[in-house]
Design a protein around this motif. Sequence first.
Motif, PDB file in Angstrom:
ATOM      1  N   ARG A  34     -37.049 -21.840 -42.186  1.00 34.00           N
ATOM      2  CA  ARG A  34     -38.191 -22.648 -41.742  1.00 34.00           C
ATOM      3  C   ARG A  34     -39.121 -21.843 -40.848  1.00 34.00           C
ATOM      4  O   ARG A  34     -40.330 -21.974 -40.909  1.00 34.00           O
ATOM      5  CB  ARG A  34     -37.705 -23.905 -41.024  1.00 34.00           C
ATOM      6  CG  ARG A  34     -37.491 -25.092 -41.963  1.00 34.00           C
ATOM      7  CD  ARG A  34     -37.424 -26.402 -41.223  1.00 34.00           C
ATOM      8  NE  ARG A  34     -36.337 -26.462 -40.259  1.00 34.00           N
ATOM      9  CZ  ARG A  34     -35.072 -26.764 -40.576  1.00 34.00           C
ATOM     10  NH1 ARG A  34     -34.740 -27.030 -41.824  1.00 34.00           N
ATOM     11  NH2 ARG A  34     -34.147 -26.814 -39.647  1.00 34.00           N
ATOM     12  N   GLY A  77     -41.956 -21.700 -43.088  1.00 30.46           N
ATOM     13  CA  GLY A  77     -42.495 -23.018 -42.735  1.00 30.46           C
ATOM     14  C   GLY A  77     -41.704 -24.124 -43.421  1.00 30.46           C
ATOM     15  O   GLY A  77     -40.907 -23.865 -44.319  1.00 30.46           O
ATOM     16  N   THR A  78     -41.937 -25.360 -43.008  1.00 33.05           N
ATOM     17  CA  THR A  78     -41.234 -26.502 -43.626  1.00 33.05           C
ATOM     18  C   THR A  78     -41.845 -26.765 -45.010  1.00 33.05           C
ATOM     19  O   THR A  78     -42.967 -26.316 -45.293  1.00 33.05           O
ATOM     20  CB  THR A  78     -41.402 -27.770 -42.764  1.00 33.05           C
ATOM     21  OG1 THR A  78     -42.804 -28.094 -42.742  1.00 33.05           O
ATOM     22  CG2 THR A  78     -40.901 -27.560 -41.348  1.00 33.05           C
ATOM     23  N   ASN A  81     -43.280 -29.347 -45.960  1.00 32.95           N
ATOM     24  CA  ASN A  81     -44.566 -30.008 -45.692  1.00 32.95           C
ATOM     25  C   ASN A  81     -45.651 -28.975 -45.371  1.00 32.95           C
ATOM     26  O   ASN A  81     -46.774 -29.048 -45.876  1.00 32.95           O
ATOM     27  CB  ASN A  81     -44.403 -30.993 -44.539  1.00 32.95           C
ATOM     28  CG  ASN A  81     -45.551 -32.003 -44.467  1.00 32.95           C
ATOM     29  OD1 ASN A  81     -45.602 -32.945 -45.240  1.00 32.95           O
ATOM     30  ND2 ASN A  81     -46.483 -31.767 -43.566  1.00 32.95           N
ATOM     31  N   ASP A  82     -45.297 -27.965 -44.545  1.00 33.42           N
ATOM     32  CA  ASP A  82     -46.259 -26.902 -44.189  1.00 33.42           C
ATOM     33  C   ASP A  82     -46.727 -26.159 -45.436  1.00 33.42           C
ATOM     34  O   ASP A  82     -47.901 -25.809 -45.565  1.00 33.42           O
ATOM     35  CB  ASP A  82     -45.622 -25.889 -43.217  1.00 33.42           C
ATOM     36  CG  ASP A  82     -45.318 -26.505 -41.859  1.00 33.42           C
ATOM     37  OD1 ASP A  82     -45.942 -27.534 -41.548  1.00 33.42           O
ATOM     38  OD2 ASP A  82     -44.466 -25.965 -41.138  1.00 33.42           O
ATOM     39  N   ARG A  83     -45.781 -25.931 -46.351  1.00 35.26           N
ATOM     40  CA  ARG A  83     -46.131 -25.174 -47.572  1.00 35.26           C
ATOM     41  C   ARG A  83     -47.078 -25.975 -48.464  1.00 35.26           C
ATOM     42  O   ARG A  83     -47.998 -25.419 -49.068  1.00 35.26           O
ATOM     43  CB  ARG A  83     -44.852 -24.789 -48.340  1.00 35.26           C
ATOM     44  CG  ARG A  83     -44.000 -23.765 -47.583  1.00 35.26           C
ATOM     45  CD  ARG A  83     -42.995 -23.067 -48.483  1.00 35.26           C
ATOM     46  NE  ARG A  83     -41.944 -23.953 -48.944  1.00 35.26           N
ATOM     47  CZ  ARG A  83     -40.844 -24.255 -48.243  1.00 35.26           C
ATOM     48  NH1 ARG A  83     -40.681 -23.763 -47.027  1.00 35.26           N
ATOM     49  NH2 ARG A  83     -39.919 -25.043 -48.739  1.00 35.26           N
ATOM     50  N   ILE A 133     -49.253 -28.186 -47.396  1.00 35.30           N
ATOM     51  CA  ILE A 133     -50.558 -28.170 -46.716  1.00 35.30           C
ATOM     52  C   ILE A 133     -51.276 -26.843 -46.968  1.00 35.30           C
ATOM     53  O   ILE A 133     -52.483 -26.811 -47.212  1.00 35.30           O
ATOM     54  CB  ILE A 133     -50.370 -28.462 -45.201  1.00 35.30           C
ATOM     55  CG1 ILE A 133     -50.104 -29.966 -45.035  1.00 35.30           C
ATOM     56  CG2 ILE A 133     -51.574 -28.027 -44.374  1.00 35.30           C
ATOM     57  CD1 ILE A 133     -49.600 -30.376 -43.696  1.00 35.30           C
ATOM     58  N   LYS A 134     -50.506 -25.757 -46.966  1.00 30.85           N
ATOM     59  CA  LYS A 134     -51.081 -24.416 -47.175  1.00 30.85           C
ATOM     60  C   LYS A 134     -51.735 -24.308 -48.556  1.00 30.85           C
ATOM     61  O   LYS A 134     -52.762 -23.659 -48.720  1.00 30.85           O
ATOM     62  CB  LYS A 134     -49.977 -23.368 -47.020  1.00 30.85           C
ATOM     63  CG  LYS A 134     -50.506 -22.004 -46.603  1.00 30.85           C
ATOM     64  CD  LYS A 134     -49.363 -21.027 -46.351  1.00 30.85           C
ATOM     65  CE  LYS A 134     -48.849 -21.102 -44.939  1.00 30.85           C
ATOM     66  NZ  LYS A 134     -47.786 -20.107 -44.662  1.00 30.85           N
ATOM     67  N   ARG A 136     -55.513 -25.193 -48.734  1.00 27.68           N
ATOM     68  CA  ARG A 136     -56.516 -24.402 -47.995  1.00 27.68           C
ATOM     69  C   ARG A 136     -57.592 -23.788 -48.914  1.00 27.68           C
ATOM     70  O   ARG A 136     -58.776 -23.909 -48.632  1.00 27.68           O
ATOM     71  CB  ARG A 136     -55.840 -23.287 -47.179  1.00 27.68           C
ATOM     72  CG  ARG A 136     -54.838 -23.786 -46.148  1.00 27.68           C
ATOM     73  CD  ARG A 136     -55.476 -24.179 -44.839  1.00 27.68           C
ATOM     74  NE  ARG A 136     -54.462 -24.610 -43.879  1.00 27.68           N
ATOM     75  CZ  ARG A 136     -54.590 -25.624 -43.052  1.00 27.68           C
ATOM     76  NH1 ARG A 136     -55.694 -26.331 -43.047  1.00 27.68           N
ATOM     77  NH2 ARG A 136     -53.632 -25.951 -42.216  1.00 27.68           N
ATOM     78  N   PRO A 176     -51.894 -33.354 -41.109  1.00 27.05           N
ATOM     79  CA  PRO A 176     -52.108 -33.188 -39.665  1.00 27.05           C
ATOM     80  C   PRO A 176     -53.322 -33.983 -39.184  1.00 27.05           C
ATOM     81  O   PRO A 176     -54.223 -34.297 -39.961  1.00 27.05           O
ATOM     82  CB  PRO A 176     -52.333 -31.680 -39.492  1.00 27.05           C
ATOM     83  CG  PRO A 176     -52.637 -31.154 -40.845  1.00 27.05           C
ATOM     84  CD  PRO A 176     -52.062 -32.090 -41.848  1.00 27.05           C
TER      85      PRO A 176
END
Length: 554
Positions: free
Chosen positions: A9, A13-14, A16-18, A20-21, A24, A403
Amino acid sequence: MLGIGTVARKIFGTPNDRKIKTTRPLIEKINALEPEYEALDDEGLIAKTEEFRKRIAGGESLDAMLPEAFANCREAARRALGLRAFDVQLMGGIFLHQGNISEMKTGEGKTLVATLPAYLNALSGKGVHIVTVNDYLARRDADWMGKVFGALGMTTGVVYPQQPEAEKKEAYGADVTYATNNELGFDYLRDNMKASLEEMNQRGHNFAIVDEVDSILIDEARTPLIISGPSQDRSDLYRTIDTVIPELSEEHYTLDEKTRNVTYTDEGNEFLEQLLHQRELLPEGQSLYDPESTTIVHHVNQGLRAHKLFSRDKDYIVRGGEVVLIDEFTGRMMAGRRLSDGLHQAIEAKEGCNIQPENVTLASVTFQNYFRLYDKLSGMTGTAVTEAEEFAEIYGLGVVEVPTNRPIARIDKDDAVYRTAQEKYEAIVEEIREAHEKGQPTLVGTTSIEKSEMLSALLKKAGIAHNVLNARQHEQEAQIIADAGKLGAVTIATNMAGRGTDIKLGGNVDFQIMEAIAADPDGDPEAIRKQIEDAHAADEQAVIEAGGLFVLAT
C-alpha cells in the motif's frame, strides 16, 4: 514489522488511490479543452451537442467522446448556473459513466456531478434516468439542472405521482428524466399491464444514475412495489374483529417488532375462541384450528398487528377520514398506497375510518429486480464504502471514494447517552437554546411525526421560536428548508429533511429574491436582487461566525 499488504500500500497506494490515478489523464484533457469551449457562443454549445450525436451515430464510442462532452457540459453549467465543476466533480462523473458508485461527502455537489455522465450517455438518444429519493428532490433537481441541459440543446423531464398520462409519456421521452425510485418501479408495472406497446411510457432501460444509492439499492432493496385491484368487501367483519382486540391482554400474544409479526399464545387462542363464540363469529363446536376457520384466523391476526405494531403519527396519519401511510425511509406521505392482506382495512377499522374493499395483487416487482433491468447502472452517496461488498455481489457495482475539493470543516461530536428519556429531552432543549442564543441555525432530526411534535411542545414551553417539518406540513417544505439556514433559525424535522436536502447558510437567497419581487411588483427586479444579495452575504458571514449549521440527531 510491517506486513506485505502495508508495504504494498505504501509503494503502490490503496486500490482506491489507483482508481483515482487512472482518471488524471482524462481530467487533464478536459481542462485543456476548457479555453476552446469558453470561446464558443451559446449556439456553439448546442451545435457541439449535434456534432457529438452524429459522431456517436457514426460509430464513435462514448468513452472516446468523454473529454469533449464533459468540457461542453462544464461550460454550459458555468453559464446557466454560475457553477464550474471542480476536478473532483469531473472525477466523480467519470466513475459514474464507468458504471461505478461515487462516494462523495455531503456538500460536494453530487447534483451537478450527475449532469456530466447524464449528458454524455444521453447523446446516444436512448434516454437517461436520474433517480432521487423523493418527489421534492426530483422536481427541484429537474428544474435546477434542466437549465444546464437546456443550454446544451437537450430536453429534461420529471416524473411525479398522479401525473397526467400525456405529460408522463413526454417526460420519459426527454433526453434526461428525473424521477423517484417508487415512480419508476410503478410505471414499469403499469406499462406491463398495458394492452399495446404504443401505450407504454418507459422506452427501455439504458442508463440510470441513482442518487443516495445505498438507501435505494440496499435499505429498500427487498421492498416490493405492488399494483393491486379491488376484491370483496368485508368491512363489517373488520369492525367486529376490531371490538375484540382491545379485550386481549399481554399474556395472550407475543410480538416480533423486527419482522412486524404477531402470534397468539395458547392462552390467547383459548380466550379468543370464547370471545368469538360469544360474538357468533365462530360457530358452536368449531375451533380456531379447524380448516373452516382460516379466514377468521387471518382477520384476528391482522387486527392484532394493526393495534400493536402500527402507530398513528409514526407509521401512518389520518387525513380527511383516510389512513395515509408514512414512508419509513423518507418520512413522507404515500397517498394512494395501501398495505396488503387486509392489514390496511384493519387499521381503518381501528381508527374508525371508512373501510375500503380488500385488494388482490395484479403486478409486483422489487427495487433490486427493477434496477437490474438497466444496461448500465451507477450511483452516488456519502456512505457506500461500508456496503461495497453487497453492491459488488448483487449489482456488480464498484465503489470509489472520491476525495473532497477542500478539507472537511465539519466537526463531528461523540454521541451522548442518557439514563431516561426525560433527561435526554431536557439536554436537547438546552443544546438548542445554547446554539440559538449564539445565532447558530439548528436542524433537529427526529424519527417520527409524534416525536417532532412532542419536541416542538417542549421548545414552545422554553420560549424558543422554531419551525416543524413533517408529513403534515409537506406543502410548506420548500419555504421551511429555505429558512432553515437563517441566523438563529431552529427547524425540527423528521427524515423528510434527510438525504439530498440543501440548507443554505444565511437562508436561500433565490427564495428571498422571489418573495421580495412578488411583494413589490412595481420595483426594479435588478435593484431588489442586488439589495438582497448584499444583505444575504452579510447574513451568511454572520452564520459562519456563529459556527455554521448545527445538526442535532435525537
